[in-house]
Design a protein around this motif. Structure first.
Motif, short mmCIF file in Angstrom:
data_model
loop_
_atom_site.label_atom_id
_atom_site.label_comp_id
_atom_site.label_asym_id
_atom_site.label_seq_id
_atom_site.Cartn_x
_atom_site.Cartn_y
_atom_site.Cartn_z
N ASP A 1 -1.87 -5.65 9.23
CA ASP A 1 -0.89 -6.73 9.42
C ASP A 1 -0.63 -7.50 8.13
OD1 ASP A 1 -0.64 -6.07 12.08
OD2 ASP A 1 -2.09 -7.57 12.78
N LYS A 2 -1.55 -7.43 7.19
CA LYS A 2 -1.41 -8.15 5.93
C LYS A 2 -0.81 -7.28 4.83
CE LYS A 2 -5.48 -10.99 6.98
NZ LYS A 2 -6.86 -11.34 6.56
N SER A 3 -0.33 -6.10 5.22
CA SER A 3 0.15 -5.15 4.22
C SER A 3 1.52 -4.60 4.59
CB SER A 3 -0.84 -3.98 4.07
OG SER A 3 -2.13 -4.44 3.75
N ILE A 4 2.24 -4.18 3.56
CA ILE A 4 3.48 -3.42 3.72
C ILE A 4 3.21 -2.02 3.18
CG2 ILE A 4 5.88 -3.16 2.96
CD1 ILE A 4 6.01 -6.23 2.82
N PHE A 5 3.50 -1.02 3.99
CA PHE A 5 3.20 0.36 3.61
C PHE A 5 4.48 1.03 3.11
CE2 PHE A 5 0.05 -1.03 6.58
CZ PHE A 5 -1.13 -0.52 6.08
N LEU A 6 4.40 1.52 1.87
CA LEU A 6 5.53 2.17 1.23
C LEU A 6 5.28 3.67 1.20
CD1 LEU A 6 8.18 1.80 -0.49
CD2 LEU A 6 6.69 1.76 -2.48
N ASN A 7 6.04 4.41 2.00
CA ASN A 7 5.84 5.85 2.09
C ASN A 7 6.63 6.55 1.00
OD1 ASN A 7 5.47 8.51 2.75
ND2 ASN A 7 6.46 8.40 4.75
N TRP A 8 5.94 7.10 0.04
CA TRP A 8 6.60 7.77 -1.09
C TRP A 8 6.54 9.29 -0.89
CZ3 TRP A 8 9.62 5.12 -4.12
CH2 TRP A 8 10.13 5.72 -5.27
N GLY A 9 7.44 9.77 -0.02
CA GLY A 9 7.65 11.21 0.13
C GLY A 9 6.71 11.94 1.07
N SER A 10 5.92 11.24 1.87
CA SER A 10 4.98 11.92 2.75
C SER A 10 5.59 12.14 4.13
CB SER A 10 3.68 11.11 2.89
OG SER A 10 2.77 11.79 3.72
N SER A 11 5.58 13.39 4.59
CA SER A 11 6.11 13.71 5.91
C SER A 11 5.02 13.76 6.98
CB SER A 11 6.84 15.07 5.87
OG SER A 11 5.96 16.10 5.45
N VAL A 12 3.78 13.49 6.57
CA VAL A 12 2.63 13.49 7.49
C VAL A 12 1.93 12.14 7.37
CG1 VAL A 12 0.46 14.59 8.11
CG2 VAL A 12 2.34 15.97 7.22
N MET A 13 1.66 11.52 8.49
CA MET A 13 1.02 10.20 8.48
C MET A 13 -0.39 10.28 7.92
SD MET A 13 1.11 6.99 8.97
CE MET A 13 2.62 6.70 9.93
N ASN A 14 -0.72 9.34 7.07
CA ASN A 14 -2.08 9.22 6.56
C ASN A 14 -3.04 9.04 7.74
OD1 ASN A 14 -4.54 7.87 5.51
ND2 ASN A 14 -3.43 7.79 3.58
N PRO A 15 -4.09 9.87 7.84
CA PRO A 15 -4.99 9.80 9.00
C PRO A 15 -5.65 8.44 9.19
CG PRO A 15 -5.93 11.18 7.27
CD PRO A 15 -4.51 10.93 6.90
N LEU B 1 0.86 -1.18 0.00
CA LEU B 1 0.00 0.00 0.00
C LEU B 1 0.89 1.23 0.00
CD1 LEU B 1 -2.87 -0.95 2.49
CD2 LEU B 1 -2.87 -1.02 -0.01
N ILE B 2 0.85 2.00 -1.09
CA ILE B 2 1.70 3.17 -1.22
C ILE B 2 1.02 4.37 -0.58
CG2 ILE B 2 2.90 4.71 -2.79
CD1 ILE B 2 3.00 2.47 -4.82
N VAL B 3 1.74 4.99 0.35
CA VAL B 3 1.28 6.23 0.98
C VAL B 3 2.03 7.36 0.28
CG1 VAL B 3 1.00 7.47 3.16
CG2 VAL B 3 1.02 4.97 3.15
N ALA B 4 1.38 8.05 -0.64
CA ALA B 4 2.05 9.03 -1.49
C ALA B 4 1.92 10.44 -0.96
CB ALA B 4 1.49 8.96 -2.91
N TYR B 5 2.94 11.26 -1.24
CA TYR B 5 2.92 12.66 -0.79
C TYR B 5 1.91 13.49 -1.56
CZ TYR B 5 5.53 14.35 -4.86
OH TYR B 5 5.91 14.69 -6.13
N LYS B 6 1.56 13.03 -2.76
CA LYS B 6 0.54 13.74 -3.53
C LYS B 6 -0.18 12.76 -4.45
CE LYS B 6 3.11 15.16 -7.66
NZ LYS B 6 3.47 16.30 -8.52
N ASN B 7 -1.42 13.07 -4.76
CA ASN B 7 -2.18 12.26 -5.70
C ASN B 7 -1.64 12.47 -7.11
OD1 ASN B 7 -3.93 11.30 -3.68
ND2 ASN B 7 -5.29 13.08 -3.91
N GLY B 8 -1.62 11.43 -7.89
CA GLY B 8 -1.22 11.58 -9.28
C GLY B 8 0.27 11.50 -9.52
N SER B 9 1.06 11.10 -8.52
CA SER B 9 2.50 10.96 -8.71
C SER B 9 2.77 9.95 -9.83
CB SER B 9 3.16 10.48 -7.42
OG SER B 9 4.47 10.01 -7.66
N ASN B 10 3.55 10.36 -10.84
CA ASN B 10 3.84 9.47 -11.96
C ASN B 10 4.62 8.24 -11.51
OD1 ASN B 10 3.90 8.94 -14.93
ND2 ASN B 10 6.11 9.12 -14.59
N SER B 11 5.54 8.42 -10.56
CA SER B 11 6.33 7.29 -10.08
C SER B 11 5.44 6.25 -9.40
CB SER B 11 7.41 7.77 -9.11
OG SER B 11 8.35 8.60 -9.77
#
Length: 260
Positions: A42-56, A5-15
């Motif tokens: 527990d069934k997921s790995i979270f990949l933080n792509w540039g976000s300095s604020v935790m997803n609520p 599950l990618i936690v992205a810093y912005k929607n629409g990131s091309n990467s």
């Protein structure tokens, strides 16, 4: 197989779009929606792509997370990054004092005034060779002469890919800025036919480790006279495609296999 599950810093990131196309069981975790339950997390790995604020949706949860938000916040802010790694990683001399920066210029040095601490692609950079050119800024660094500049991608303590910043041949001489090497100043990333100096790899790995990241793309320069590398910054959401995308895909899948 655990989901990514990618936690992205912005929607629409091309990467992020590119990774979702090639990584199996990979989705983007949006900010809207119900909080996840611990069982699902527990069934997921979270990949933080540039976000300095935790997803609520993830607040207060025990997560398998690549790149903690606090580490991303340190790396994304130029001053916080330098403060975190000084004395442990090779970086240029820096100061927050405009007067000290002027003293450096009077001593014959070029100063980089960083008017934006969270900028990228050269945003907010002012080069100063005279005292009157030293503008008010939250950070000043000494310009270090360089033979080459590289972007070194580090994942889980290993260099997974590197590219060299090379001049784009069709750009005219007057449009090229050799001191600030980015796309706007006439440079592109060269992925083959060069050898990365060992110290560039060593300092890049140190920078990622010391700042507390699991992965990142390190901008590092090579001073041939000193035979020394200097780290300039770390990118926590680098643009990836082609070979770089392949290397990240391999690294993420390897990490996922080891953490099932």
């Amino acid at each position: 197989m655990k989901k990514i599950l990618i936690v992205a810093y912005k929607n629409g990131s091309n990467s992020v779009k590119q990774m979702k196309n090639v990584l199996p069981k990979c989705l983007t975790l949006t900010k809207k929606g119900l909080p996840l339950k611990q069982g699902a997390a527990d069934k997921s790995i979270f990949l933080n792509w540039g976000s300095s604020v935790m997803n609520p949706r993830l607040n207060g949860m025990n997560l398998t997370l690549l790149n903690r938000t606090e580490a991303v916040a340190r790396a994304s802010n130029k001053r916080k990054f330098f403060d975190a790694v000084v004395g442990q990683v090779s970086i240029p001399e820096y100061t927050t004092s405009q007067e000290v920066a002027k003293e450096w210029v009077n001593a014959g040095k070029t100063v980089i005034c960083r008017t934006i601490l969270n900028g990228h692609s050269g945003a907010g950079i002012v080069l100063a060779d005279k005292p009157e050119e030293v503008v008010k800024a939250p950070l000043y660094t000494e310009y270090v002469p360089k033979k080459e500049e590289y972007r070194v991608h580090v994942f889980n303590g290993e260099v997974i890919h590197a590219s060299r910043k090379a001049r784009k041949k069709e750009v005219p001489d007057e449009a090229v800025n050799w001191k600030i090497r980015n796309h706007g100043n006439g440079f592109i990333f060269q992925h083959e036919n060069f050898e990365l100096p060992e110290d560039c790899a060593v300092q890049s790995i140190k920078a990622i480790e010391v700042v507390g990241l699991d992965f990142g793309a390190v901008d590092v320069i090579w001073n041939d006279r000193q035979q020394k590398a200097y780290v300039l910054e770390v990118n926590t959401a680098p643009g990836i495609e082609g070979t770089t995308l392949e290397r990240y895909t391999e690294a993420i899948n390897k990490w996922r296999d080891q953490n099932q």
